[in-house]
Design a protein around this motif. Structure first.
Motif, PDB file in Angstrom:
ATOM      1  N   ASN A  31       0.829  -1.209   0.000  1.00  0.00           N
ATOM      2  CA  ASN A  31       0.000   0.000   0.000  1.00  0.00           C
ATOM      3  C   ASN A  31       0.864   1.259   0.000  1.00  0.00           C
ATOM      4  O   ASN A  31       0.524   2.249  -0.641  1.00  0.00           O
ATOM      5  N   ASN A  32       1.982   1.231   0.732  1.00  0.00           N
ATOM      6  CA  ASN A  32       2.893   2.376   0.748  1.00  0.00           C
ATOM      7  C   ASN A  32       3.488   2.617  -0.636  1.00  0.00           C
ATOM      8  O   ASN A  32       3.631   3.758  -1.064  1.00  0.00           O
ATOM      9  N   ALA A  48      -1.537  11.369   0.567  1.00  0.00           N
ATOM     10  CA  ALA A  48      -1.331  11.406  -0.889  1.00  0.00           C
ATOM     11  C   ALA A  48      -1.974  12.656  -1.486  1.00  0.00           C
ATOM     12  O   ALA A  48      -1.356  13.353  -2.298  1.00  0.00           O
ATOM     13  N   TYR A  54      -6.489   7.383  -2.354  1.00  0.00           N
ATOM     14  CA  TYR A  54      -5.290   7.111  -1.559  1.00  0.00           C
ATOM     15  C   TYR A  54      -5.211   7.866  -0.243  1.00  0.00           C
ATOM     16  O   TYR A  54      -4.263   7.671   0.511  1.00  0.00           O
ATOM     17  N   GLY A  76      -9.102  13.818   0.836  1.00  0.00           N
ATOM     18  CA  GLY A  76      -8.535  12.540   1.240  1.00  0.00           C
ATOM     19  C   GLY A  76      -9.070  12.016   2.565  1.00  0.00           C
ATOM     20  O   GLY A  76      -9.104  10.797   2.790  1.00  0.00           O
ATOM     21  N   LYS A 109       2.126   1.730  -3.531  1.00  0.00           N
ATOM     22  CA  LYS A 109       1.039   2.242  -4.379  1.00  0.00           C
ATOM     23  C   LYS A 109       0.790   3.723  -4.112  1.00  0.00           C
ATOM     24  O   LYS A 109       0.591   4.503  -5.028  1.00  0.00           O
ATOM     25  N   THR A 110       0.800   4.099  -2.843  1.00  0.00           N
ATOM     26  CA  THR A 110       0.578   5.507  -2.492  1.00  0.00           C
ATOM     27  C   THR A 110       1.715   6.374  -3.013  1.00  0.00           C
ATOM     28  O   THR A 110       1.479   7.449  -3.564  1.00  0.00           O
TER      29      THR A 110
END
Length: 186
Positions: free
Chosen positions: A5-6, A56, A52, A92, A8-9
């Motif tokens: 996930n990190n 992000a 995100y 966000g 992807k972010t």
């Protein structure tokens, strides 16, 4: 899983800041208000912040807006860079409730996305940017609040309409891929 996930972010921030820059620098639509454009980059910011989250969203708004300002040959106009970052953070904050990756963007979620953008842009452009313009740059009060009001209205419209369409298109592709995954092999 968290490391994935990190990554992807991190990638989303890079791509989002680049898209924000390109749209803001090369697709800005001139407006009747001086030094204020109709900005399509806030649709992308809304989409990626909703996907995100606030970190992000804040980084995309901050980096993207700073790059736009730097590309004009001057230094960043920090009051508006901060307002863009603020917008990304606020939208966000609604990411978990919107749960865009779920593939379901119904009327209630669209309304929540619209409210998130309305709040974010109204506060960013009617409060944050003008107040910082006055405090940092000693800009005339009437000028900055006129610019801020126009920016708020135009950014809300583009973020909600175009951003909403982007999220709808994205969630439709997720829904289609989930249907294909759940079908038994033939």
């Amino acid at each position: 899983m968290k490391n994935n996930n990190n990554i992807k972010t991190f990638v989303a921030v890079g791509i989002g800041a680049a898209l924000f820059f390109v749209l803001g620098r090369f697709v800005a639509i001139p407006s009747p208000v001086p030094n204020t454009n109709i900005s399509l980059q806030y649709a992308v910011l809304g989409l990626l912040a909703a996907m995100y989250g606030p970190v992000a969203g804040g980084l995309i708004g901050f980096i993207g807006h700073a790059l736009i300002d730097l590309s004009w040959g001057g230094s960043p106009w920090w009051s508006w860079v901060i307002a863009s970052a603020f917008t990304g953070v606020v939208v966000g904050l609604f990411a978990k409730k919107l749960n865009v990756q779920e593939g379901n963007f119904n009327k209630a979620k669209f309304a929540m996305f619209a409210v998130a953008n309305l709040i974010a842009h109204a506060v960013a452009w009617i409060v944050v940017a003008p107040v910082l313009d006055i405090l940092i740059y000693a800009e005339p009060v009437k000028k900055v609040f006129a610019q801020g009001a126009f920016a708020a209205v135009s950014n809300i419209i583009t973020a909600v309409v175009v951003g909403g369409l982007l999220i709808l298109a994205y969630t439709k592709t997720i829904a289609l891929s989930l249907i294909h995954i759940s079908e038994p092999p033939r």
